[in-house]
Design a protein around this motif. Structure first.
Motif, short mmCIF file in Angstrom:
data_model
loop_
_atom_site.label_atom_id
_atom_site.label_comp_id
_atom_site.label_asym_id
_atom_site.label_seq_id
_atom_site.Cartn_x
_atom_site.Cartn_y
_atom_site.Cartn_z
N ARG A 1 0.84 -1.19 0.00
CA ARG A 1 0.00 0.00 0.00
C ARG A 1 0.87 1.25 0.00
NH1 ARG A 1 -3.72 1.01 5.11
NH2 ARG A 1 -1.72 1.57 6.02
N ASP B 1 0.11 6.07 3.64
CA ASP B 1 -1.26 6.35 4.04
C ASP B 1 -1.46 7.40 5.14
OD1 ASP B 1 -4.06 6.06 4.10
OD2 ASP B 1 -3.96 4.43 5.53
N ARG C 1 -4.56 12.47 3.99
CA ARG C 1 -3.92 11.16 4.08
C ARG C 1 -4.33 10.33 2.88
NH1 ARG C 1 -8.06 7.63 7.58
NH2 ARG C 1 -6.64 5.98 6.94
N MET D 1 -7.84 0.07 -2.17
CA MET D 1 -8.57 -0.29 -0.97
C MET D 1 -9.97 0.29 -1.09
SD MET D 1 -5.89 0.13 2.09
CE MET D 1 -6.77 -0.78 3.33
N GLU E 1 -12.43 1.56 1.30
CA GLU E 1 -12.56 1.86 2.72
C GLU E 1 -13.41 3.11 2.96
OE1 GLU E 1 -8.60 2.34 4.30
OE2 GLU E 1 -7.87 3.10 2.40
N ASP F 1 -11.16 1.27 8.38
CA ASP F 1 -11.61 2.59 7.97
C ASP F 1 -13.05 2.56 7.49
OD1 ASP F 1 -9.87 4.82 8.32
OD2 ASP F 1 -8.42 3.81 7.03
MG MG Z 1 -7.28 2.76 5.83
#
Ligand code: MG
Ligand code: ADP
Ligand code: MG
Length: 892
Positions: free
Chosen positions: A630, A633, A678, A756, A758, A782
């Motif tokens: 990932r 973040d 973020r 993702m 989320e 999340d």
């Molecule tokens: Mg997350």
């Protein structure tokens, strides 16, 4: 017409073990044992339906019940050749509670019912054993008074102790018939004083008093609390078992005991249990006398000089062993058994599936499967996945000396040793020097996360099982003891005090998060390993499951653990965790402080080689298995120094002024970082960060493939996408980087770019996003936060109240909210697949290691779950059980 009473005895019974709901566990199994022809004292069970009736009808009984009870009681009398209330030859009974689910110690039992001033004399004459008769009577008065009349046991205990002291007796067995007779006079006076009327002498009145008390005990506070904790519905009710007494207190050839057919802590196939000569029922567990070992082997192992049952009563012992074997093969599981020997004759009083440790559960399941008693699938189904947690963390070597200085709550399992530190910054600083620390705080808050991350374990003096420390530690897979109220922390003096023990910063302590204990000093640890029976069950589980299991791993150490526990890839590598190292964080801070792109690129250039090396290591360890990485973040301010001292230090190293650092920190400050700058928002505002990371990944793929000869197929994951446009932008820059690296290295690289899911918007727009994204990984932490609008870091203060009030059945951060969050996941799967039928679907939130959530992921057809390395076996087993049709959370 409803039948309220089911009889058992003499080789037959009206009930069976599968009538558990109606007869309760104890009643159903007594009936089953009678059907098997085992020596069970005859008796009958009043059904749980009668209990429900009792509560529905203002504490009254069904009209036919009295008749049915009278008939059944007479039938017992005929079988044993005695009469209830017969002054010459009295029948005595036990009145025992027994619910559908076992509720140990929650409800009550009365023994020797039917005794009064007349029948006790008859019993003495008939048996020629005065002592036995009066011993039984004093027991009865005590128990009946306690359970039915509400006069506490302690009052009688007091009189007994007093009597013993006055007469120089030590053990109850030192007392003779005359002693008991005298005490009984006192006991009866005591009852009359408390009650204002004499102890009931009519056996039938005694019986109905006891039946009413057992029904009433279903609603006592203990039972209500127990049911709430174990999710046992109130409507179930309890049954009442009335059974002819057999007597373990008739002298030296009589005894009573409890046994497991296998060792409940190790699972070894040998009788394990205790007994007492010349005693009755509860004496064994009550600790009135120290019980003796049943088998000679156990006696020798314990180094006891008191004879075993095997030696003392070889005939009864042999018979008992044979019955244990029969019960095991009948129930096809380890049994927990109660028995009594009356003048050398063996009687069976209870059998049920025995409770056991995780270790024993594995061994027993494997042994039974290998003996062909159960199938491997059944063995897999018999293990409670969450119980494996006991075996998946470092534990304190049982041989080690435990110097326990305090205890608290077992907030997060596993054990850890380290130097005491009191601040998160110190934890981080020492960790960077390669030292192991335990972070000790009164309580923790989101500002302490970096220190918790650096610590081996966390100890707090305040807070419960859902306090911030507990929740976060469990998420991180770190041991934690919370709410150790006996410890006082003095931040100024940098000391920890527990009683007389004062420990300073830098001294070693050990915490046992599985037991909730705090130990002084360093203690030897055992590392968890997956071998033997555990490995065998996992092998069988893997043969049954469809769902893949990957791990969330950020470091080579995590990746190794993950593989050791059978992970089939990495489902989530959080690259920010690679930035926290002391040397690297300086470059990260330089990058954040840079005012322009050029400055940022210069700082990123320093990070590139270290990131690349991290990925090379991960790829090598994972040897061709999929690795999902990932992009950065967290909000950038998390990387900035905290204390003034630290700020000054960093500023000096970077040639910037502390003021500038502080100004930048102030600029980056956010009111709600969880919803702030973020995820992909970083990659969009500062594309060079994502570019550097992509380059590091592709170059590492080339290097690792060359080294290992196995192609690496990295999966790059873009976090916190809400729109396809965001994804496309980041995707394009990743692709550009891939093309560049391919051109430079002249090596083809296969890779995937996915996202993702989320945010609710992403789930709803999944069809659109799937047109660009090659895989989805549900970031359910999340997603839960954003669906509920609850910040995980702040939830501890009120979520507990929510679960207590029953608004939420279970904390949605622990077990996936299948109805709400789950529906969004299903929607996203369905829409994503519509656009891209072969889209790879996984989940990488903490839920990936929760058995019920894994079951849900199986049901909705995800391809894999990803969880912390230590939970991989739990996920493998849960996935297998789901495939074998087990609905998590439901039991027989
Ligand atoms: Mg997350
Ligand atoms: P629990 O469920 O708390 O174990 P039980 O109803 O099984 O309570 O009984 C408590 C104790 O009394 C046990 O040790 C049991 O073996 C003993 N007991 C129960 N019924 C009889 C009986 N009919 N004869 C002799 N002992 C009995
Ligand atoms: Mg019992």
């Amino acid at each position: 017409m409803t039948k309220w009473v089911y009889s058992f005895g003499e080789g037959k019974a009206e009930g069976r073990s599968d009538l558990r709901n109606l007869l309760g566990g104890k009643g159903a199994n007594l009936a089953e044992m009678a059907n098997l022809g085992l020596p069970v004292p005859p008796g009958f069970t009043i059904t749980t339906e009668a209990c429900t009736y009792f509560y529905d009808h203002d504490s009254s009984y069904p009209p036919q019940l009295r008749d049915e009870v009278a008939k059944a009681l007479a039938a017992i009398g005929t079988q044993v050749g005695k009469g209830f209330g017969d002054a010459e030859n009295p029948l005595l009974v036990s009145v025992r509670s027994g619910a559908r689910a076992s509720m140990p110690g929650m409800m009550d039992t009365v023994l020797n019912l039917g005794l009064n001033d007349a029948t006790v004399a008859g019993l003495a004459r008939k048996t020629g054993n005065q002592r036995f008769a009066y011993d039984s009577y004093r027991r009865f008065i005590t128990m009946y008074s306690d359970v039915v009349l509400g006069i506490e046991h302690a009052h009688f205990e007091e009189k007994l102790e007093d009597y013993k002291e006055r007469h120089g007796h030590v053990l109850d067995t030192d007392l003779g018939a005359a002693d008991w007779e005298k005490l009984i006079v006192d006991y009866k006076a005591l009852v009359e004083k408390h009650l204002g009327r004499p102890f009931p002498q009519d056996p039938l009145a005694q019986l109905w008093g006891a039946i009413g008390a057992v029904f009433a005990s279903w609603m006592n506070q203990r039972a209500i609390t127990y049911r709430r904790l174990h999710q046992i519905p109130q409507e179930w009710g309890t049954a009442v078992n009335i059974q002819a007494m057999v007597f373990g207190n008739m002298g030296e050839t009589s005894a009573t005991g409890v046994a497991f057919t296998r060792n409940p802590s190790t699972g070894v196939n040998e009788i394990y249990g205790e007994f007492l000569v010349n005693a009755q029922g509860e004496d064994v567990v009550a600790g009135i006398r120290t019980p003796q070992d049943i088998s000679e082997k156990a006696r020798l192992a314990a180094g006891s000089d008191r004879p075993s049952l095997e030696r003392l009563m070889p005939k009864a012992y042999g018979e008992f062993l044979a019955i244990c074997g029969r019960l095991e093969s009948h129930y096809r599981d380890m049994q927990d058994i109660e028995f009594t020997i009356e003048e050398s004759r063996l009687w069976m009083l209870q059998t049920r599936s025995g409770k056991r440790t995780a270790k024993a559960a594995l061994k027993i399941a494997v042994d039974l499967a290998e003996a062909g008693v159960i199938s491997p699938s059944e063995a897999v189904l018999r293990i409670d996945p969450s119980s494996l947690d006991q075996l998946l963390h470092p534990t304190i070597d049982p041989k080690a000396r435990r110097d326990v200085i305090a205890s608290g709550l077992p907030a997060s399992p596993g054990a850890a040793t380290g130097e005491i530190v009191f601040t998160p910054d110190e934890a981080e600083a020492l960790k960077a020097q390669g030292r192991a620390v335990i972070l000790v705080r009164v309580e923790t808050s989101p500002e302490d996360i970096h220190g918790m991350h650096a610590a081996e374990g966390i100890l707090t003096t305040r807070g419960g099982m859902t306090s911030h420390a507990a929740v976060v530690a469990r998420g991180m897979g770190k041991p934690c003891v919370s709410g150790a109220g006996g410890i006082r922390v003095d931040y100024a003096a940098e000391t920890l005090t527990s009683g007389k023990v004062v420990l300073k910063k830098g001294e070693f302590i050990t915490i046992d998060g599985s037991k909730g204990e705090v130990l002084r000093g360093r203690v030897d640890m055992l590392q968890p390993e997956l071998s033997g029976d555990f490995a065998r069950i996992m092998e069988w589980a893997d043969g049954s499951r469809r769902l893949g299991v990957r791990a969330n791993a950020d470091t080579p150490a995590d990746a190794r653990t993950a593989r050791q526990f059978g992970a089939e890839g990495i489902g989530l590598c959080r690259t920010e965790h690679m930035f926290f190292d002391e040397e690297r964080i300086r470059a990260v801070r330089e990058m954040i402080l840079s005012e322009d792109e050029e400055g940022r690129r210069a700082a990123l250039a320093k990070l590139l080689p270290v990131q690349r090396q991290d990925f090379v290591d991960l790829f090598e360890i994972m040897a061709g298995l999929p690795v999902t990485i990932r992009l950065l973040d967290p909000p950038l301010h998390e990387f900035l120094p905290h204390s003034d001292e630290e700020i000054a230090e960093v500023a000096a190293a970077m040639g910037a002024t502390p003021e500038r650092l502080k100004r930048r920190a102030a600029e980056l400050h956010e009111f709600n970082p969880m919803l702030g700058f973020r995820g992909c928002r970083l990659a969009i505002a500062f594309p060079e960060i994502a570019e550097m990371q992509a380059r590091a990944i592709f170059e590492a793929a080339v290097i690792a493939a060359r080294k290992t000869g196995t192609p690496v197929v990295p999966e790059i994951m873009v976090p916190l996408i809400a729109t396809r446009a965001e994804f496309d932008l980041v995707h394009a820059s990743i692709k550009k980087m891939a093309d560049a690296v391919i051109a430079e290295s002249k090596v083809g690289i296969d890779y995937q770019v996915g996202t993702m899911i989320e945010l609710p918007r992403a789930a709803l727009r999944a069809a659109d996003i799937a047109a660009s994204a090659e895989f989805f990984s549900f970031g359910t932490n999340d997603l839960t936060q954003t669906v509920y609008g609850i910040s995980r870091d702040d939830a501890a203060s009120f979520l507990g109240t929510y679960t207590q009030k029953g608004i939420l059945k279970i904390d949605p951060f622990v077990s996936l909210d299948q109805e709400g969050v789950g529906e969004l996941v299903e929607i996203a799967c369905e829409r994503g697949r519509r656009t891209r039928p072969d889209i790879k679907l996984g989940i990488c939130g903490e839920h990936g290691g929760d058995p019920a959530s894994v079951g849900f992921c199986h049901e909705i057809g995800l391809d894999y779950v990803s969880c912390s390395p230590f939970r991989v076996p739990i996920a493998r087993l849960s996935a297998a059980q789901a495939a074998l049709g087990k609905v998590a959370g439901k039991e027989g």
